[in-house]
Every structure is written in structure tokens, then in C-alpha cells.
Design an enzyme around this catalytic site. Structure first.
Site, PDB file in Angstrom:
ATOM      1  N   LYS A 146       0.874  -1.184   0.000  1.00  0.00           N
ATOM      2  CA  LYS A 146       0.000   0.000   0.000  1.00  0.00           C
ATOM      3  C   LYS A 146       0.904   1.225   0.000  1.00  0.00           C
ATOM      4  O   LYS A 146       1.291   1.745   1.059  1.00  0.00           O
ATOM      5  CB  LYS A 146      -0.855  -0.011   1.279  1.00  0.00           C
ATOM      6  CG  LYS A 146      -2.337  -0.208   1.016  1.00  0.00           C
ATOM      7  CD  LYS A 146      -3.158  -0.197   2.268  1.00  0.00           C
ATOM      8  CE  LYS A 146      -4.186   0.900   2.264  1.00  0.00           C
ATOM      9  NZ  LYS A 146      -5.133   0.907   1.162  1.00  0.00           N
TER      10      LYS A 146
HETATM   11  N1  PMP Z   1      -7.583  -3.124  -2.660  1.00  0.00           N
HETATM   12  C1  PMP Z   1      -7.091  -1.887  -2.631  1.00  0.00           C
HETATM   13  C2  PMP Z   1      -6.388  -1.367  -3.828  1.00  0.00           C
HETATM   14  C3  PMP Z   1      -7.250  -1.094  -1.487  1.00  0.00           C
HETATM   15  O1  PMP Z   1      -6.776   0.151  -1.452  1.00  0.00           O
HETATM   16  C4  PMP Z   1      -7.940  -1.612  -0.376  1.00  0.00           C
HETATM   17  C5  PMP Z   1      -8.138  -0.760   0.837  1.00  0.00           C
HETATM   18  N2  PMP Z   1      -7.064  -0.881   1.731  1.00  0.00           N
HETATM   19  C6  PMP Z   1      -8.436  -2.917  -0.452  1.00  0.00           C
HETATM   20  C7  PMP Z   1      -8.237  -3.647  -1.607  1.00  0.00           C
HETATM   21  C8  PMP Z   1      -9.151  -3.542   0.706  1.00  0.00           C
HETATM   22  O2  PMP Z   1      -8.252  -3.791   1.755  1.00  0.00           O
HETATM   23  P1  PMP Z   1      -8.740  -3.768   3.259  1.00  0.00           P
HETATM   24  O3  PMP Z   1      -9.861  -4.725   3.356  1.00  0.00           O
HETATM   25  O4  PMP Z   1      -7.551  -4.211   4.047  1.00  0.00           O
HETATM   26  O5  PMP Z   1      -9.152  -2.386   3.578  1.00  0.00           O
END
Ligand code: PMP
Length: 294
Positions: A146
Site C-alpha cells: 500500500k
Molecule cells: N484493494 C485496494 C487497492 C485497497 O486500497 C484496499 C483498501 N485498503 C483494499 C483492496 C481492501 O483492503 P482492506 O480490506 O484491508 O481495507
């Protein structure tokens, strides 16, 4: 910021910060939920682990231990006296140490911010379009990390979708398989089972995704992680997004083709209800996922 609490108006960075020019920041998106007078941070250790991994992938030298970051995150919610649903964002960013791509020796800063945040998508279901952009692949970046710079990919997809009158995009991977939304993972319901793209389809491994798979399993609903083709989106019984910000959001159309009569489907509704109980500490099976703030 860097170990001290600063008022919102003073929470600034220098315009020469490397992160601003080259996208060198790692971040997390976390939620905290009220439960009476208590607030629970959802799956904090898992989010911090992913932050550590993002930094590892990009070679950011994190100055703080997981325990220090855990304390800082909880304390930020507390100091803001938050008692409503909120969003918490830890951010590790490369500061000013000169001009140029090479950030060796540059300061690595860290900030945590928290603010009230109710709903990510307006309405009860979203209209999604399959993007003309492809999701960042492991050949040109790292889907598992991320990293702020990588979110230009999500921004391209999201803004294209919004400009065309949709709520959200669905990005395919370089091979044309379904990957995920701009900030959400995606699930399909087919014959009473969940189907979701695997990590090999350039997804970010969502913490909500893991939670959905576990909650569904506990309900006797199996999840198959496999390649998903675009046209499956058009004929699935139900389709939904999962994500910290989006929580569980039904997708009610894809490329203007209706999904489950433009309403939330029954399995999505069951999983969403169970997820919302889990985050609020109302299901004892999932309280190990919660970190109490007060
Ligand atoms: N994919 C992307 C590209 C994201 O930015 C997120 C948000 N963090 C998610 C999936 C979902 O991840 P999470 O469930 O950990 O928020």
C-alpha cells in the site's frame, strides 16, 4: 507526527518532501467502531503487519516498532476523543533530504491521523464499470504494497468511472482477469458459494477480504479463490466489494448490466450484517479481532 501530537492545522510537511514528488509513502486504512462508550479498532495487528510489509517491499526504514505504532494508533483515537465510527490512517513517508529519486539517508517520517468517517459509498449499492486501466502488476510495481505512488493507478480507474457516471471501477489484471476495485476487493456469489480473485490476480490482500472469508466459512459458506473472468461479473448471482472504508458494499450493476435485480442479494446481506456485528464487538467469536481504545 514523529512521536508527538500536533494540532490538525500544524500537521504539515515540507513541499520538498520526497514522498510528495515520487510517491514514497506507505500507509494503512483502518477503522474504529463505537460500542457503547467503548471504541474498537478493527484488526489493528494485521494492518500494522501489512504496513511493515509495504515498507519492506519498498525499502523504507521504519523507525518505530509495531508496539509503538499500535500505541500511537490507539492514542490518536483517544486524544481526538472519538466516540463515533472513524477512519485511522498511519502514514510512513520519506521526507526532505535533497532532490532526486535516490532517498538513501533521507528522513523517514511517520504520522497517524484519525477522524470521524461514516460511509464511503453513498447509497445502498454501487454501479461499477470495468476500467480501461489495468491494475498495477507485480512486474511494474507491487500490488501487495500500500504505497501512495501506486495509488495513481486507482485514481485513474476511479476518476474514469466517476466521469462516466459510475460509482466505482473494477480493474482487470494484465492478463485480463478480474482483480479488484480502486480501494476494495471483489467477491462474486455463484450457486451459494463465494468466488474471489486470488493473490495471483494482482490484488491487495485486503484485511476485510480475509474477514469475509472467515465469517462466510463460519456460516457454512465456502469461498473459492481463483481466476475470475470479466463476463462472470455480468452473470453472477451477487457481486460485492469488501474494504475497510467500503466495508461490505453490494454492486448492483456492472457495465450497466443489472446484478441481483439492482438490490443487495441475500448472501451479501447476511455477510454484511455479520461483518457489522463483528466490528462492533457484538459477536464473541470475533472479539479477538478488536483492540479496545478506552
Ligand atoms: N484493494 C485496494 C487497492 C485497497 O486500497 C484496499 C483498501 N485498503 C483494499 C483492496 C481492501 O483492503 P482492506 O480490506 O484491508 O481495507
Amino acid at each position: 507526527m514523529d512521536g508527538t501530537f500536533v494540532p490538525w492545522k500544524d500537521a504539515n510537511v515540507h513541499v520538498m518532501s520526497h514522498a510528495l514528488h515520487y510517491g514514497t509513502a506507505a500507509f494503512e486504512g483502518i477503522r474504529a467502531y463505537p460500542s457503547g462508550r467503548q471504541m474498537y479498532v478493527f484488526r489493528l495487528p494485521e494492518h500494522l503487519k501489512r504496513l511493515v510489509n509495504s515498507c519492506k517491499i519498498f525499502g523504507f526504514d521504519l523507525k518505530y516498532s509495531v508496539e509503538e505504532m499500535r500505541k500511537a494508533t490507539v492514542e490518536t483515537v483517544k486524544r481526538n476523543d472519538l466516540h463515533e465510527k472513524c477512519y485511522v490512517r498511519p502514514l510512513v513517508y520519506i521526507g526532505f533530504g535533497g532532490m532526486g529519486i535516490n532517498f538513501t539517508g533521507f528522513p523517514v517520517h511517520m504520522a497517524v491521523l484519525a477522524y470521524p468517517f461514516e460511509k464511503y459509498f453513498k447509497g445502498d449499492g454501487v454501479a461499477a464499470m470495468v476500467s480501461t486501466w489495468r491494475r498495477t502488476s507485480d512486474q511494474t510495481g507491487s500490488p501487495l504494497a500500500k504505497i501512495s505512488g501506486q495509488y495513481t493507478n486507482s485514481v485513474l480507474g476511479k476518476m474514469e468511472a466517476v466521469k462516466h457516471g459510475f460509482d466505482e471501477c473494477i480493474l482487470l489484471d494484465l492478463q485480463g482477469r478480474v482483480s479488484e476495485g480502486s480501494g476494495e476487493n471483489i467477491f462474486l456469489v455463484e450457486d451459494g458459494k463465494l468466488v474471489t480473485p486470488s493473490v495471483a490476480s494482482s490484488i491487495l490482500e485486503g484485511i476485510t477480504r480475509f474477514s469475509v472469508i472467515k465469517i462466510a466459512a463460519d456460516m457454512g459458506i465456502a469461498t473459492v479463490e481463483r481466476d475470475v473472468s470479466r463476463s462472470e461479473l455480468y452473470v453472477a448471482d451477487e457481486v460485492f466489494f469488501s474494504g475497510t472504508a467500503a466495508e461490505i458494499t453490494p454492486i448492483t450493476s456492472v457495465d450497466r448490466r443489472n446484478v441481483s435485480d439492482r438490490k443487495e442479494g441475500p448472501i451479501t446481506a447476511k455477510i454484511r450484517a455479520a461483518y457489522m456485528k463483528a466490528v462492533a464487538g457484538e459477536d464473541p467469536r470475533y472479539t479477538p479481532w478488536l483492540t479496545a481504545v478506552y
